[in-house]
Design a protein around this motif. Structure first.
Motif, PDB file in Angstrom:
ATOM      1  N   GLY A 213       0.813  -1.220   0.000  1.00  0.00           N
ATOM      2  CA  GLY A 213       0.000   0.000   0.000  1.00  0.00           C
ATOM      3  C   GLY A 213       0.840   1.260   0.000  1.00  0.00           C
ATOM      4  N   ALA A 214       1.889   1.265   0.817  1.00  0.00           N
ATOM      5  CA  ALA A 214       2.774   2.429   0.877  1.00  0.00           C
ATOM      6  C   ALA A 214       3.495   2.637  -0.447  1.00  0.00           C
ATOM      7  N   GLY A 215       3.982   1.551  -1.035  1.00  0.00           N
ATOM      8  CA  GLY A 215       4.666   1.659  -2.334  1.00  0.00           C
ATOM      9  C   GLY A 215       3.738   2.168  -3.419  1.00  0.00           C
ATOM     10  N   TRP A 216       2.514   1.659  -3.437  1.00  0.00           N
ATOM     11  CA  TRP A 216       1.526   2.107  -4.421  1.00  0.00           C
ATOM     12  C   TRP A 216       1.224   3.594  -4.233  1.00  0.00           C
ATOM     13  N   TRP A 217       0.994   4.022  -2.972  1.00  0.00           N
ATOM     14  CA  TRP A 217       0.660   5.417  -2.712  1.00  0.00           C
ATOM     15  C   TRP A 217       1.822   6.339  -3.095  1.00  0.00           C
ATOM     16  N   LEU A 218       3.042   5.950  -2.742  1.00  0.00           N
ATOM     17  CA  LEU A 218       4.205   6.772  -3.083  1.00  0.00           C
ATOM     18  C   LEU A 218       4.372   6.904  -4.600  1.00  0.00           C
ATOM     19  N   ARG A 219       4.095   5.829  -5.327  1.00  0.00           N
ATOM     20  CA  ARG A 219       4.281   5.842  -6.776  1.00  0.00           C
ATOM     21  C   ARG A 219       3.167   6.580  -7.502  1.00  0.00           C
ATOM     22  N   THR A 220       1.934   6.522  -6.987  1.00  0.00           N
ATOM     23  CA  THR A 220       0.804   7.058  -7.745  1.00  0.00           C
ATOM     24  C   THR A 220       0.165   8.314  -7.172  1.00  0.00           C
ATOM     25  N   HIS A 221       0.291   8.556  -5.874  1.00  0.00           N
ATOM     26  CA  HIS A 221      -0.424   9.680  -5.274  1.00  0.00           C
ATOM     27  C   HIS A 221       0.450  10.719  -4.576  1.00  0.00           C
ATOM     28  N   ALA A 222       1.602  10.315  -4.106  1.00  0.00           N
ATOM     29  CA  ALA A 222       2.465  11.261  -3.404  1.00  0.00           C
ATOM     30  C   ALA A 222       3.097  12.216  -4.410  1.00  0.00           C
ATOM     31  N   TYR A 223       3.094  13.483  -4.092  1.00  0.00           N
ATOM     32  CA  TYR A 223       3.754  14.448  -4.966  1.00  0.00           C
ATOM     33  C   TYR A 223       4.660  15.352  -4.147  1.00  0.00           C
ATOM     34  N   VAL A 224       5.657  15.868  -4.822  1.00  0.00           N
ATOM     35  CA  VAL A 224       6.574  16.805  -4.189  1.00  0.00           C
ATOM     36  C   VAL A 224       6.092  18.229  -4.439  1.00  0.00           C
ATOM     37  N   LEU A 225       5.686  18.495  -5.675  1.00  0.00           N
ATOM     38  CA  LEU A 225       5.223  19.831  -6.046  1.00  0.00           C
ATOM     39  C   LEU A 225       3.941  19.690  -6.836  1.00  0.00           C
ATOM     40  N   ARG A 226       2.932  20.437  -6.427  1.00  0.00           N
ATOM     41  CA  ARG A 226       1.684  20.529  -7.187  1.00  0.00           C
ATOM     42  C   ARG A 226       1.583  21.960  -7.692  1.00  0.00           C
ATOM     43  N   ALA A 227       1.559  22.101  -9.016  1.00  0.00           N
ATOM     44  CA  ALA A 227       1.445  23.416  -9.648  1.00  0.00           C
ATOM     45  C   ALA A 227       0.036  23.556 -10.210  1.00  0.00           C
ATOM     46  N   THR A 228      -0.666  24.584  -9.778  1.00  0.00           N
ATOM     47  CA  THR A 228      -2.008  24.876 -10.268  1.00  0.00           C
ATOM     48  C   THR A 228      -1.953  26.205 -11.006  1.00  0.00           C
ATOM     49  N   PRO A 229      -3.018  26.589 -11.682  1.00  0.00           N
ATOM     50  CA  PRO A 229      -3.002  27.901 -12.341  1.00  0.00           C
ATOM     51  C   PRO A 229      -2.785  29.062 -11.356  1.00  0.00           C
ATOM     52  N   ASP A 230      -3.209  28.888 -10.101  1.00  0.00           N
ATOM     53  CA  ASP A 230      -3.105  29.966  -9.117  1.00  0.00           C
ATOM     54  C   ASP A 230      -1.787  29.989  -8.359  1.00  0.00           C
TER      55      ASP A 230
END
Length: 155
Positions: free
Chosen positions: A65-82
């Motif tokens: 579960g941890a490996g899956w979450w780190l690979r697919t959902h964890a992010y370092v930077l989220r850039a949005t239009p704002d």
């Protein structure tokens, strides 16, 4: 590689595979220590060894579960239009800001690691070590500049 095209609404820059492997390795070491301690308790108290099997199975499911979450959902930077949000980096400085608050972005090297520093108009900074990202260093800098330029045009 970034999760989406930088022209779209939100782009998540995920962890590099080597960094994910370090987290998984740390998890495995902690699981091994826990199983070792549980083995000592089982031995000392005479409890059933089935507890160790259950503990190991739960630990392995958690590892998946941890490996899956780190690979697919964890992010370092989220850039949005704002603006942007930074996670999973200790000492990054300002963890979130609007693009209009960013004065400029510069590349530098800190402790022999290539970094991008977002300098804010109020004097704060956000430091992002590029080696932890699953994207080419040059591509990341170009995409970050594009986000910054679009964010300033939205003023």
């Amino acid at each position: 590689m970034s999760a989406q095209d930088p022209q779209q609404q939100t782009v998540d820059y995920r962890l590099a595979p080597l960094v994910t492997a370090r987290f998984v390795g740390l998890y495995l070491v902690m699981l091994a220590v826990l199983v070792f301690a549980a083995t000592a308790v089982v031995f000392a108290t005479g409890w059933s060894g089935d507890i160790l099997l259950v503990l190991a199975l739960v630990g392995l499911v958690g590892l998946g579960g941890a490996g899956w979450w780190l690979r697919t959902h964890a992010y370092v930077l989220r850039a949005t239009p704002d603006g942007y949000t930074v996670r999973m980096i200790r000492g990054a400085g300002v963890k979130a800001a609007r693009w209009t608050q960013v004065e400029d972005a510069v590349t530098t090297t800190i402790h022999d690691e290539p970094c991008v520093v977002l300098r804010l108009k109020d004097g704060g900074t956000t430091t992002i070590p590029v080696s932890v990202l699953a994207v080419d260093n040059d591509q990341f800098v170009v995409e970050l500049q594009q986000h910054l330029q679009r964010g300033h045009r939205l003023k």
